[in-house]
Design an enzyme around this catalytic site. Structure first.
Site, PDB file in Angstrom:
ATOM      1  N   PRO A  10       0.793  -1.208  -0.136  1.00  0.00           N
ATOM      2  CG  PRO A  10      -0.371  -1.150   2.246  1.00  0.00           C
ATOM      3  CD  PRO A  10       0.574  -2.186   0.912  1.00  0.00           C
ATOM      4  CG  ASN A  11      -0.260   4.100   0.955  1.00  0.00           C
ATOM      5  OD1 ASN A  11      -1.529   4.923   0.567  1.00  0.00           O
ATOM      6  ND2 ASN A  11      -0.681   3.638   2.515  1.00  0.00           N
ATOM      7  NE  ARG A  18       3.882   6.590   1.486  1.00  0.00           N
ATOM      8  CZ  ARG A  18       4.648   5.327   2.170  1.00  0.00           C
ATOM      9  NH1 ARG A  18       5.008   4.657   1.348  1.00  0.00           N
ATOM     10  NH2 ARG A  18       4.355   5.419   3.313  1.00  0.00           N
ATOM     11  CE1 TYR A  23       8.602   5.388   3.087  1.00  0.00           C
ATOM     12  CE2 TYR A  23       6.940   6.355   3.073  1.00  0.00           C
ATOM     13  CZ  TYR A  23       7.612   5.973   3.424  1.00  0.00           C
ATOM     14  OH  TYR A  23       7.239   5.262   4.690  1.00  0.00           O
ATOM     15  CG  ASN A  74       8.047  -2.034   0.075  1.00  0.00           C
ATOM     16  OD1 ASN A  74       7.547  -2.309   0.976  1.00  0.00           O
ATOM     17  ND2 ASN A  74       8.958  -0.834   0.179  1.00  0.00           N
ATOM     18  CB  ALA A  77       1.347   0.302   6.167  1.00  0.00           C
ATOM     19  CD  GLU A  98      11.109  -7.230   6.208  1.00  0.00           C
ATOM     20  OE1 GLU A  98      11.041  -8.836   6.630  1.00  0.00           O
ATOM     21  OE2 GLU A  98      10.242  -6.200   7.029  1.00  0.00           O
ATOM     22  CG  HIS A 100      10.871  -2.261   4.559  1.00  0.00           C
ATOM     23  ND1 HIS A 100       9.866  -2.320   4.381  1.00  0.00           N
ATOM     24  CD2 HIS A 100      11.406  -3.248   5.853  1.00  0.00           C
ATOM     25  CE1 HIS A 100       9.202  -3.467   4.863  1.00  0.00           C
ATOM     26  NE2 HIS A 100      10.159  -3.912   5.508  1.00  0.00           N
ATOM     27  NE  ARG A 107      10.016   6.264   8.615  1.00  0.00           N
ATOM     28  CZ  ARG A 107       8.662   5.816   7.368  1.00  0.00           C
ATOM     29  NH1 ARG A 107       9.170   4.979   6.494  1.00  0.00           N
ATOM     30  NH2 ARG A 107       8.013   6.307   8.166  1.00  0.00           N
TER      31      ARG A 107
HETATM   32  C1  DQA Z   1       8.018   1.162   3.829  1.00  0.00           C
HETATM   33  C2  DQA Z   1       8.172   1.388   5.113  1.00  0.00           C
HETATM   34  C3  DQA Z   1       7.048   1.638   6.091  1.00  0.00           C
HETATM   35  O1  DQA Z   1       7.272   1.192   7.694  1.00  0.00           O
HETATM   36  C4  DQA Z   1       5.676   1.851   5.942  1.00  0.00           C
HETATM   37  O2  DQA Z   1       4.456   1.786   5.548  1.00  0.00           O
HETATM   38  C5  DQA Z   1       5.765   1.725   3.603  1.00  0.00           C
HETATM   39  C6  DQA Z   1       7.103   1.985   2.958  1.00  0.00           C
HETATM   40  C7  DQA Z   1       9.032   1.470   2.953  1.00  0.00           C
HETATM   41  O3  DQA Z   1      10.065   0.950   1.911  1.00  0.00           O
HETATM   42  O4  DQA Z   1      10.413   1.965   3.561  1.00  0.00           O
HETATM   43  O5  DQA Z   1       4.564   1.728   3.182  1.00  0.00           O
HETATM   44  O6  DQA Z   1       8.188  -0.266   3.483  1.00  0.00           O
END
Ligand code: DQA
Length: 147
Positions: A10-11, A18, A23, A74, A77, A98, A100, A107
């Site tokens: 998501p997002n 964003r 990011y 990735n 959240a 995994e 990110h 964070r």
């Molecule tokens: C993320 C880190 C997550 O905590 C966050 O909710 C994201 C992006 C990252 O790529 O740094 O949406 O996965």
């Protein structure tokens, strides 16, 4: 040719606009193009997907069986909330990294726990968009050493 699935949660479709201070300014489309090009240099084909829906991510992990040798995830959240994604990785037994962009450990406290990590081969975080190619490289090495 070995095929890898890169799944984004998501997002992550908002990358570029964003919170660029966290990011970066690179869009998901640009990351996808970089991954596909890097995959070619490693002789792996890349399927790159994004969804804002947990169940769609679960469905794509299931569908990867027999098609993709490894998954780079990735989960956004959902990393911090989703037992379903953990169970999908464990259930399919597809090697998963995994990933990110940000260093989640630097964070907010709520980002420090990952449900994915227990099921993953390893975790890459904190290297921004460059982490995607790091993950491809790591997955290729992992698959080679296990074949
Ligand atoms: C993320 C880190 C997550 O905590 C966050 O909710 C994201 C992006 C990252 O790529 O740094 O949406 O996965």
């Amino acid at each position: 040719m070995t095929s890898l699935l890169i799944l984004n949660g998501p997002n992550l479709n908002l990358l570029g606009t964003r919170e660029p201070e966290i990011y970066g300014a690179v869009t998901l489309e640009e990351i996808e193009a970089t991954c596909v090009a890097y995959g070619e240099t490693k002789s792996v084909s890349i399927t790159f997907l994004q969804s804002n829906h947990e169940g769609v991510l679960v469905d794509n992990i299931h569908a990867a069986t027999g098609t993709h040798a490894g998954i780079i995830l990735n989960a956004g959240a959902f990393t911090h909330t989703s037992i379903a994604l953990h169970d999908a990785i464990v259930g399919t037994q597809i090697p998963t990294i995994e990933l990110h962009l940000s260093n989640i450990h630097k964070r907010e406290e709520f980002r420090h726990h990952s449900y994915i990590a227990r099921a993953a081969v390893g975790v890459i975080c904190g290297f921004g968009a460059a982490g995607y190619n790091l993950a491809i490289n790591a997955m290729v090495g992992h698959l080679e050493s296990n074949n």
